[in-house]
Design a protein around this motif. Structure first.
Motif, PDB file in Angstrom:
ATOM      1  N   LEU A  47      -7.755  20.428   7.488  1.00 20.45           N
ATOM      2  CA  LEU A  47      -8.424  21.659   7.078  1.00 20.45           C
ATOM      3  C   LEU A  47      -8.561  21.739   5.565  1.00 20.45           C
ATOM      4  O   LEU A  47      -9.447  22.415   5.056  1.00 20.45           O
ATOM      5  N   ARG A  48      -7.647  21.093   4.876  1.00 20.58           N
ATOM      6  CA  ARG A  48      -7.688  21.011   3.425  1.00 20.58           C
ATOM      7  C   ARG A  48      -7.453  19.558   3.015  1.00 20.58           C
ATOM      8  O   ARG A  48      -7.009  18.743   3.830  1.00 20.58           O
ATOM      9  N   ALA A  49      -7.755  19.250   1.780  1.00 21.38           N
ATOM     10  CA  ALA A  49      -7.450  17.930   1.222  1.00 21.38           C
ATOM     11  C   ALA A  49      -6.302  18.089   0.238  1.00 21.38           C
ATOM     12  O   ALA A  49      -6.352  18.962  -0.643  1.00 21.38           O
ATOM     13  N   PHE A  50      -5.265  17.258   0.401  1.00 22.79           N
ATOM     14  CA  PHE A  50      -4.073  17.357  -0.445  1.00 22.79           C
ATOM     15  C   PHE A  50      -4.312  16.596  -1.754  1.00 22.79           C
ATOM     16  O   PHE A  50      -3.557  15.724  -2.154  1.00 22.79           O
ATOM     17  N   VAL A  51      -5.392  16.953  -2.420  1.00 25.67           N
ATOM     18  CA  VAL A  51      -5.811  16.313  -3.668  1.00 25.67           C
ATOM     19  C   VAL A  51      -6.473  17.383  -4.529  1.00 25.67           C
ATOM     20  O   VAL A  51      -7.090  18.312  -4.002  1.00 25.67           O
ATOM     21  N   GLY A  52      -6.375  17.229  -5.839  1.00 25.22           N
ATOM     22  CA  GLY A  52      -6.963  18.221  -6.736  1.00 25.22           C
ATOM     23  C   GLY A  52      -8.452  18.052  -6.922  1.00 25.22           C
ATOM     24  O   GLY A  52      -8.944  18.004  -8.057  1.00 25.22           O
ATOM     25  N   LEU A  53      -9.184  18.004  -5.830  1.00 25.41           N
ATOM     26  CA  LEU A  53     -10.633  17.807  -5.918  1.00 25.41           C
ATOM     27  C   LEU A  53     -11.328  18.991  -6.570  1.00 25.41           C
ATOM     28  O   LEU A  53     -12.451  18.850  -7.074  1.00 25.41           O
ATOM     29  N   ASP A  54     -10.673  20.157  -6.568  1.00 26.24           N
ATOM     30  CA  ASP A  54     -11.276  21.301  -7.242  1.00 26.24           C
ATOM     31  C   ASP A  54     -11.402  21.061  -8.743  1.00 26.24           C
ATOM     32  O   ASP A  54     -12.228  21.676  -9.417  1.00 26.24           O
ATOM     33  N   LEU A  55     -10.590  20.130  -9.273  1.00 21.51           N
ATOM     34  CA  LEU A  55     -10.667  19.817 -10.697  1.00 21.51           C
ATOM     35  C   LEU A  55     -12.024  19.243 -11.074  1.00 21.51           C
ATOM     36  O   LEU A  55     -12.496  19.410 -12.207  1.00 21.51           O
ATOM     37  N   LEU A  56     -12.679  18.546 -10.138  1.00 21.24           N
ATOM     38  CA  LEU A  56     -14.003  17.987 -10.417  1.00 21.24           C
ATOM     39  C   LEU A  56     -14.983  19.070 -10.850  1.00 21.24           C
ATOM     40  O   LEU A  56     -15.859  18.833 -11.700  1.00 21.24           O
ATOM     41  N   ALA A  57     -14.856  20.244 -10.263  1.00 28.14           N
ATOM     42  CA  ALA A  57     -15.832  21.311 -10.499  1.00 28.14           C
ATOM     43  C   ALA A  57     -15.771  21.875 -11.909  1.00 28.14           C
ATOM     44  O   ALA A  57     -16.614  22.693 -12.285  1.00 28.14           O
ATOM     45  N   PRO A 101      -9.890  29.830  -9.423  1.00 26.80           N
ATOM     46  CA  PRO A 101      -9.342  28.933 -10.447  1.00 26.80           C
ATOM     47  C   PRO A 101      -8.871  27.614  -9.845  1.00 26.80           C
ATOM     48  O   PRO A 101      -8.512  27.526  -8.670  1.00 26.80           O
ATOM     49  N   VAL A 102      -8.867  26.571 -10.673  1.00 27.23           N
ATOM     50  CA  VAL A 102      -8.336  25.277 -10.263  1.00 27.23           C
ATOM     51  C   VAL A 102      -6.834  25.411 -10.031  1.00 27.23           C
ATOM     52  O   VAL A 102      -6.135  26.083 -10.786  1.00 27.23           O
ATOM     53  N   VAL A 103      -6.337  24.769  -8.978  1.00 26.42           N
ATOM     54  CA  VAL A 103      -4.914  24.881  -8.653  1.00 26.42           C
ATOM     55  C   VAL A 103      -4.060  24.259  -9.751  1.00 26.42           C
ATOM     56  O   VAL A 103      -3.080  24.849 -10.206  1.00 26.42           O
ATOM     57  N   ASN A 104      -4.414  23.054 -10.191  1.00 21.64           N
ATOM     58  CA  ASN A 104      -3.590  22.333 -11.162  1.00 21.64           C
ATOM     59  C   ASN A 104      -4.492  21.459 -12.019  1.00 21.64           C
ATOM     60  O   ASN A 104      -5.078  20.496 -11.532  1.00 21.64           O
ATOM     61  N   ILE A 105      -4.606  21.794 -13.309  1.00 20.49           N
ATOM     62  CA  ILE A 105      -5.501  21.051 -14.187  1.00 20.49           C
ATOM     63  C   ILE A 105      -4.837  19.816 -14.792  1.00 20.49           C
ATOM     64  O   ILE A 105      -5.499  19.021 -15.448  1.00 20.49           O
ATOM     65  N   PHE A 106      -3.534  19.639 -14.562  1.00 18.32           N
ATOM     66  CA  PHE A 106      -2.803  18.571 -15.231  1.00 18.32           C
ATOM     67  C   PHE A 106      -2.684  17.302 -14.392  1.00 18.32           C
ATOM     68  O   PHE A 106      -1.930  16.396 -14.736  1.00 18.32           O
ATOM     69  N   TRP A 134       1.297  21.519  -6.376  1.00 19.51           N
ATOM     70  CA  TRP A 134       0.732  20.779  -5.245  1.00 19.51           C
ATOM     71  C   TRP A 134      -0.711  21.192  -5.034  1.00 19.51           C
ATOM     72  O   TRP A 134      -0.997  22.339  -4.693  1.00 19.51           O
ATOM     73  N   PRO A 135      -1.651  20.259  -5.230  1.00 24.88           N
ATOM     74  CA  PRO A 135      -3.073  20.603  -5.187  1.00 24.88           C
ATOM     75  C   PRO A 135      -3.597  20.725  -3.763  1.00 24.88           C
ATOM     76  O   PRO A 135      -3.032  20.174  -2.812  1.00 24.88           O
ATOM     77  N   THR A 136      -4.658  21.437  -3.658  1.00 24.17           N
ATOM     78  CA  THR A 136      -5.338  21.554  -2.366  1.00 24.17           C
ATOM     79  C   THR A 136      -6.788  21.938  -2.626  1.00 24.17           C
ATOM     80  O   THR A 136      -7.089  22.643  -3.587  1.00 24.17           O
ATOM     81  N   ALA A 137      -7.683  21.433  -1.786  1.00 17.53           N
ATOM     82  CA  ALA A 137      -9.106  21.693  -1.979  1.00 17.53           C
ATOM     83  C   ALA A 137      -9.835  21.506  -0.664  1.00 17.53           C
ATOM     84  O   ALA A 137      -9.307  20.933   0.298  1.00 17.53           O
ATOM     85  N   GLU A 138     -11.084  21.993  -0.634  1.00 18.43           N
ATOM     86  CA  GLU A 138     -11.899  21.790   0.550  1.00 18.43           C
ATOM     87  C   GLU A 138     -12.260  20.305   0.676  1.00 18.43           C
ATOM     88  O   GLU A 138     -12.608  19.672  -0.314  1.00 18.43           O
TER      89      GLU A 138
END
Length: 919
Positions: free
Chosen positions: A38-48, A62-67, A511-515
């Protein structure tokens, strides 16, 4: 069932049930949606945050984790490339996409031979990280459980120690890096060492070798080395603690056996370690010279109980986060409840018989680690010279500290489960120290809240409330359990749940998460470069396209995020001083458009230079006339201006003033049509955050439109803006500034998703023929010639005099360009050089018509092979130094390990079978 059978049935253990519930709840809350897809355990939201993604699909939240950009722009694209090539039957040892390429599976850096990386082999890359994390949690808890059981802890306590470890700062903050795959093997090593200390057999030493191999194959030498040193000290104490029961000679023999096991474990990894050691010699690691001595400011110790206290998801000057240290590097979380358990373990520990020296060593080790992290002291000078530790920050020892502290906490919980009480003076100390510690925590929490909440918001206050409230409950229950049975029953159930709850809080932001839909989505810009830049590279400016995420699209870049070969880094720095914005990251200054025409980029095969519509446009600026007046333009109003036919790269609109700020959603739109009303070019760019007066430029790909019928008409519209005042020319039309091309070998060919793509017409193919050679032996002079000189495209610059080229042409056909192998067919009219525009000067081999050939240094950073006249097939192969020897050593080590674990009874049966056959 009979009553006797019922009596023999093991009663349910409330503590074990509570710990199991805490573990399952923690995993379900933090990892469950990602495991279900249902989610991706990766900071893919950072791409945006970066173009082109920011224009195609901007974020609402907001992005979960920018670092964690390393995991998104380097690690995940590499895993994606590895799996894709493996499916095609290619074991990807070389990653060709960023810079001149870099090792992939040939080295332990990506942990691809670590067993915890198995999901990257069998699952789609977007979902694999969640299952890697699940394996890490399982191994960490399981190995900690086995270790604590060896220390006579009950099942519940052993499980709780594992839960504390997986929620410790290092294991939380470094998620999705190979670092946590190393971390998961820390308890494996300590269990193996304790097991060996108790059994003292050759067979019992085998798990030590397995643990050592797992640590090294995790790809983070600093933590592997720190763990081995700490583990060695632990085993030494355990062996010496039993000296009264075993003679010195026996202990010496056992220490040697353990040392041999370590050597065997290192030998198992030789297939990657030997190439790794060779590769280090090609890199400039001077920036690490003093890193070992970097202490962590003491204020960051508060992250042990308030993990979000210094976490600010903001980059740059406006960030309230102190940029002294990356929050990934400072996280110390252990949890306030775990600290209470550690105090219990120290005060009550002597009341339970455990392996001699184990608990004191864990406590002492934790204290030494804290000293090294925050104070350092007299130990560091000689420690800094130890193998592996040299050049690596000592602060990374918090990885081992997380385990020693978690194990101590587990032993403290074991005492509560068993109802062990402290001696008289220790009881008094407990009643003094625990309330005093709680009071101190409340004071620190108040100070943290007062200092950080105004900067970072409610996350800090929530952190403080959770940490203080959990500690208050734990202290109250621990003290009450010594007097009231009901409290004793409650403490063993409540504490595991508190630990789990604190773990859930600790992973927030980290811990990142994204669509899943955000997994490197295809954009118009990517599609253009995939098609047009094949066989070439792309030069990126700024953080555009989030280098090196382009590897996920099969787009080669001049810079990016990678370990660069020394000569490649030197050439980039010569082209633009400061191009290496970090030791492992290179990009070009987007505010210097002249870089797009740098001659050195031709040699690096940069066919396209990528900028953005918000950055300067290369070319000459020509106003449409002298300023004669002003005009007020309201939002949504369109105004027309006459434009003479011309080759055009962009249009600028001079704005003198605005009635308010340009807020999000403010846009400038320009449309240019010819005399027949046919569209020539159009574009739109955001101007939010800009200030007037300013010239707002918009790139327009119309360099080939000069012959279109004129006069042209430009339509200018400001959308979502305040009313603006623009300059006008005589006649009242808006004054415009045209950006015309100059003789710079550039063509603006595409504007898409906010990116501007300039074709560099002088760029050379990556794989090409050089009919002539120029020898420049002095490195500085050679860099100047390659980066800034103008010399024929079919001439290669050599570092040393070589075979003579005939100056005649050749036809080059690329037969294979698969990553680890490049095959070329050449039909040469005369002798010359086949140049490969990659970093192949070391660890690559070549053959010409099946005969080994020397790869010579070419254009300072590239490689070339001399070829005589005629038709020849040339093959370049990635063959890292030491891999063949390493494979042999690994094979022998695995055989020794197999022999060590084979039971003696099997050998006896084998001998009997052989004897029977002979008779």
């Amino acid at each position: 069932m009979s009553s006797a059978e019922g009596g023999r049935r093991r009663r349910a253990d409330p503590a074990a049930i509570a710990v199991a519930a805490g573990i399952l709840g923690f995993v379900a809350i933090t990892l469950g949606p990602s495991l279900l897809g249902l989610r991706a355990f990766v900071g893919l939201d950072l791409l945006a945050r970066f173009l082109p993604y920011a224009r195609v699909d901007p974020l609402d939240d907001p992005v979960v984790n920018i670092f964690i950009r390393d995991t998104v722009d380097n690690l995940l694209p590499a895993y994606d490339d590895f799996r894709g090539r493996m499916v095609d039957g290619d074991y990807a040892s070389w990653l060709p996409w960023s810079g001149g390429g870099a090792p992939l599976a040939s080295l332990p850096s990506y942990a691809l031979l670590n067993p915890l990386s198995l999901p990257y082999y069998v699952l789609p890359t977007w979902i694999a990280p969640a299952f890697v994390q699940l394996l890490q949690i399982g191994l960490s808890i399981g190995a900690t459980f086995l270790f604590l059981r060896r220390l006579a802890a009950g099942r519940a306590a052993a499980l709780l120690g594992g839960l504390v470890f997986v929620t410790s700062g290092y294991m939380v903050a470094w998620v999705n890096w190979p670092q946590t795959r190393v971390g998961a093997f820390i308890p494996v090593l300590f269990w193996a060492l304790e097991r060996f200390a108790q059994l003292r057999t050759i067979r019992s030493a085998a798990p030590i070798a397995v643990a050592v191999a797992g640590l090294i194959l995790g790809g983070f030498p600093a933590v592997a080395g720190l763990t081995l040193y700490a583990g060695g000290a632990y085993l030494l104490v355990r062996l010496l603690a039993d000296r009264s029961e075993r003679p010195l000679g026996r202990n010496t023999r056992d220490a040697v056996v353990a040392g041999v096991a370590v050597v065997v474990g290192v030998g198992v990894t030789a297939v990657q370690v030997l190439p790794f050691l060779s590769y280090l010699g090609t890199l400039d690691l001077s920036y690490r010279d003093e890193q070992f001595f970097n202490t962590t400011p003491l204020k960051y110790a508060t992250t042990a109980v308030f993990p979000q206290a210094f976490f600010a998801n903001v980059y740059g000057r406006g960030s309230p986060f102190s940029r002294e240290i990356n929050p990934i590097e400072i996280s110390m979380h252990i949890g306030s409840v775990a600290l209470v358990l550690i105090v219990v373990a120290i005060l009550r520990g002597s009341a339970v018989r455990r392996p001699r020296g184990a608990l004191p060593t864990l406590v002492l080790a934790s204290s030494v680690f804290l000293l090294l992290i925050y104070v350092q002291g007299p130990l560091v000078e000689w420690m800094a010279a130890l193998p592996v530790l040299e050049g690596n920050p000592i602060g990374r020892i918090r990885s081992v500290l997380g385990f020693t502290a978690a194990a101590t906490a587990g032993l403290g919980f074991d005492l509560l489960v068993k109802g062990v009480k402290a001696g008289t003076w220790r009881t008094r100390a407990e009643w003094i120290l625990l309330p005093l510690g709680l009071a101190g925590l409340l004071v620190v929490g108040y100070l943290v809240d007062r200092a950080q909440t105004p900067l970072l918001g409610s996350q800090v206050r929530n952190d403080v409330l959770v940490g203080c409230a959990a500690a208050a409950v734990a202290v109250g229950l621990v003290l009450a359990a010594a007097r009231w049975p009901a409290a004793r029953r409650a403490v063993v159930v409540v504490i595991p749940l508190l630990v789990a709850a604190q773990g859930v809080v600790a992973v927030q932001n980290f811990w990142p998460t994204a669509e899943p839909e955000r997994y490197y989505p295809q954009t118009t810009a990517h599609e253009f470069l995939q098609e047009e830049a094949a066989g070439y590279r792309v030069a990126l400016s700024g953080d555009l396209m989030f280098p090196s995420s382009t590897a996920a699209y099969g787009i080669r870049t001049v810079g990016g995020h990678s370990f660069f070969a020394r000569t490649w880094a030197e050439l980039l720095t010569e082209i633009q001083p400061g191009a290496l914005v970090a030791p492992t990251a290179a990009t070009f200054n987007p505010f210097n458009p002249a870089l797009a025409e740098a001659p050195g980029l031709d040699r690096l095969s940069a066919r396209y230079y990528v900028s953005a519509d918000v950055f300067p446009i290369p070319g000459v600026r020509v106003p449409s006339g002298a300023a004669a007046g002003t005009l007020r333009m309201g939002p949504g109003d369109s105004y027309r201006a006459r434009v003479d036919p011309q080759a055009l790269r962009g249009i600028g609109v001079p704005v003198l003033a605005a009635d308010g700020p340009f807020r999000p959603g403010s846009l400038l739109e320009v449309t240019i049509s010819d005399a027949d009303g046919e569209l020539i070019a159009e574009g739109v760019r955001p101007i939010a955050g800009a200030s007037a007066p300013a010239n707002f430029f918009l790139p327009l790909p119309a360099e080939d439109a000069a012959d279109r019928p004129g006069p042209w008409t430009a339509s200018i519209t400001f959308e979502g803006t305040p009313e603006v005042e623009v300059q006008t020319v005589a006649g009242g039309q808006p004054r415009l500034v045209a950006v015309r091309p100059v003789d710079d070998d550039l063509r603006l060919v595409e504007v898409a998703d906010g990116l501007t793509m300039y074709e560099r017409t002088g760029a050379l193919p990556r794989i090409r023929w050089a009919a002539d050679a120029l020898v420049v032996s002095d490195p500085d002079s050679r860099l100047t010639v390659v980066a800034h000189g103008i010399y024929p495209a079919d001439t290669v610059v050599l570092s040393e005099a070589g075979e003579t080229a005939d100056g005649l042409p050749a036809r080059v056909q690329v037969l294979e360009d698969s990553g680890d192998t490049i095959r070329v067919r050449v039909q040469a009219d005369g002798a010359g050089y086949v140049v490969v525009g990659d970093a192949i000067q070391s660890d690559w081999s070549a053959t010409v018509a099946g005969v080994p050939a020397e790869i010579v240094e070419a254009d300072h950073a590239l490689g070339a092979v001399y070829v005589r006249a005629g038709e020849h097939d040339i093959e370049f192969t990635y063959a890292p130094k030491g891999r063949s020897t390493g494979a042999a050593v690994s094979g022998i080590s695995l055989a020794v390990l197999l022999l060590a674990v084979t039971p003696l009874s099997w050998w006896a049966r084998a001998r009997r079978r052989v004897a029977t056959v002979r008779r």
